[in-house]
Design an enzyme around this catalytic site. Sequence first.
Site, short mmCIF file in Angstrom:
data_model
loop_
_atom_site.label_atom_id
_atom_site.label_comp_id
_atom_site.label_asym_id
_atom_site.label_seq_id
_atom_site.Cartn_x
_atom_site.Cartn_y
_atom_site.Cartn_z
N ASP A 86 -2.54 16.39 -1.89
CA ASP A 86 -2.68 15.16 -1.10
C ASP A 86 -1.42 14.32 -1.16
O ASP A 86 -0.57 14.49 -2.04
CB ASP A 86 -3.88 14.34 -1.57
CG ASP A 86 -3.73 13.82 -3.00
OD1 ASP A 86 -3.33 14.60 -3.87
OD2 ASP A 86 -4.00 12.62 -3.24
N ASP A 144 6.05 14.47 -2.62
CA ASP A 144 5.03 14.26 -3.64
C ASP A 144 3.70 14.73 -3.06
O ASP A 144 3.10 14.02 -2.28
CB ASP A 144 4.99 12.78 -4.03
CG ASP A 144 3.86 12.44 -4.97
OD1 ASP A 144 3.20 13.36 -5.48
OD2 ASP A 144 3.62 11.24 -5.19
N GLU A 178 -5.08 13.52 -5.96
CA GLU A 178 -4.40 12.98 -7.14
C GLU A 178 -4.07 11.52 -6.95
O GLU A 178 -4.19 10.70 -7.87
CB GLU A 178 -3.11 13.77 -7.41
CG GLU A 178 -2.40 13.41 -8.71
CD GLU A 178 -1.46 12.22 -8.63
OE1 GLU A 178 -1.10 11.65 -9.66
OE2 GLU A 178 -1.10 11.81 -7.50
N GLU A 179 -3.63 11.17 -5.74
CA GLU A 179 -3.11 9.81 -5.50
C GLU A 179 -4.19 8.75 -5.67
O GLU A 179 -3.86 7.58 -5.89
CB GLU A 179 -2.50 9.72 -4.09
CG GLU A 179 -1.34 10.69 -3.84
CD GLU A 179 -0.10 10.38 -4.65
OE1 GLU A 179 -0.07 9.31 -5.31
OE2 GLU A 179 0.84 11.19 -4.65
N ASP A 201 4.71 17.03 -10.90
CA ASP A 201 4.40 15.92 -10.01
C ASP A 201 5.42 14.82 -10.22
O ASP A 201 5.44 14.17 -11.27
CB ASP A 201 2.98 15.43 -10.34
CG ASP A 201 2.44 14.50 -9.29
OD1 ASP A 201 3.12 14.30 -8.27
OD2 ASP A 201 1.34 13.95 -9.51
N HIS A 382 6.33 8.26 -2.17
CA HIS A 382 5.29 7.39 -1.61
C HIS A 382 5.74 6.57 -0.42
O HIS A 382 5.11 5.56 -0.11
CB HIS A 382 4.70 6.43 -2.66
CG HIS A 382 3.87 7.16 -3.69
ND1 HIS A 382 3.01 6.51 -4.54
CD2 HIS A 382 3.75 8.46 -3.99
CE1 HIS A 382 2.42 7.39 -5.34
NE2 HIS A 382 2.87 8.59 -5.01
#
Length: 421
Positions: A86, A144, A178-179, A201, A382
């Site tokens: 994700d 990411d 994960e986020e 990561d 991000h």
Amino acid sequence: MVDYDFDYIKDKFISYCKMNTRSYETNNDVPTSPGQVALLKELEQELKRLGLTEISYSDKDAYVVGKIPANISNPSAPIGFVAHVDTADFNAENIRPQIHENYDGKDIELGHGYTLSSAEFPSLKKVIGHTLITASGDTLLGADDKAGIAGLLGMTKYLQENTSIDHGDIWIAFGPDEEIGKGAARFDVSRFPVEFAYTLDNGDPGDIAYETFNAASAKVKFRGTVVHPGEAYGLMVNAALLANEFISGLPKDFVPEKSKDYQGYILVLKNNGNVDHAEVDLIIRDFDTDHFLAMKELVTNLVKQLNEKYGDRVELEMHDQYRSPGDLIKKNPYIVNLVHHAYEKMGLSIHHIPFRGGTDGDFISEKGIPTPNLFNGGANFHGRYEYATVENMILLAQTLTTIVTEHVKLDQNRDETPLKR
Ligand SMILES: [Zn+2]
């Protein structure tokens, strides 16, 4: 020997970046977006093409796992690698990766009026000459953690094509969400039978992070007694003032704005109230487990004291969010020392990073598989300035291969040397 496949790693990375796999906090589906399922199914097929065994996808946790079976008779303990599919809370529609071959170190016009500036982002100087990949101004790239996925596939292809390289069982896992901190909490690790693992990561080449925050959140509710202020003598209890009294009992300097490196904090997120009722939300973050527990106890005791003073007007709900794997991993120094050996062999200088947040490794470690984080070959995560280079994803693949091969040599005689720092 067949070398690491530059075009394969580049093409996989770009095609995965184009898939919208943004996760959504407010959605309770598993996983939280259909784009993630599409990529996970694609990765399941890719593991099949690469000849892995025991490949499975589960609807319950939305993890794809597969195994590169040991090719030696007395194999090292099974080891795992984990990356997430994700992407963060930022526009991920119509991602158009831009390729900048032989990057010259100058500013890059991303599009939509945004510039990736080498003055603003000095890390760009480290990738001069690389094949640099960016987004196009209006979206994130998804480095990411698609750089982690591409690097991991790069290692897998390399090992499958060079069968003379000795290794034990290697398990690979790709997971969702994960986020938003939900994916790894759901991971059924009975499908991932490893002794320890690493997440890939974020981070820079040479990083290792196994100490994260311990995290808890709390909601404190205050009940007042409303009467006409003119006739309030001895009767009124003001909930807003109870909330203030509670907040002033918290340690003054244990706040985010005075906290860095290995320091923790209590953050009052919300303080809402009137005479009738008030509510305070807060979070507690701390690397040190004992101090974390002491801070939780301090909050509990403050509530207790107010209840004794004013007669049961305060309610506390507190729950743990995630725990640092630091204590578990310090008891298993081999997991860190192995990475030290591998990084030294690769000529990478080692940085121990106190990770001021939570990771998938926190949840996986809590399930009994100690899991530090390494790195993934990207940067500026991000947002629209994200980038990755094919060379750094290959560096990741090489590093993972080195970990696996050093593990074969070192596992039989795990030294009892203390944890390297
Ligand atoms: Zn990530």
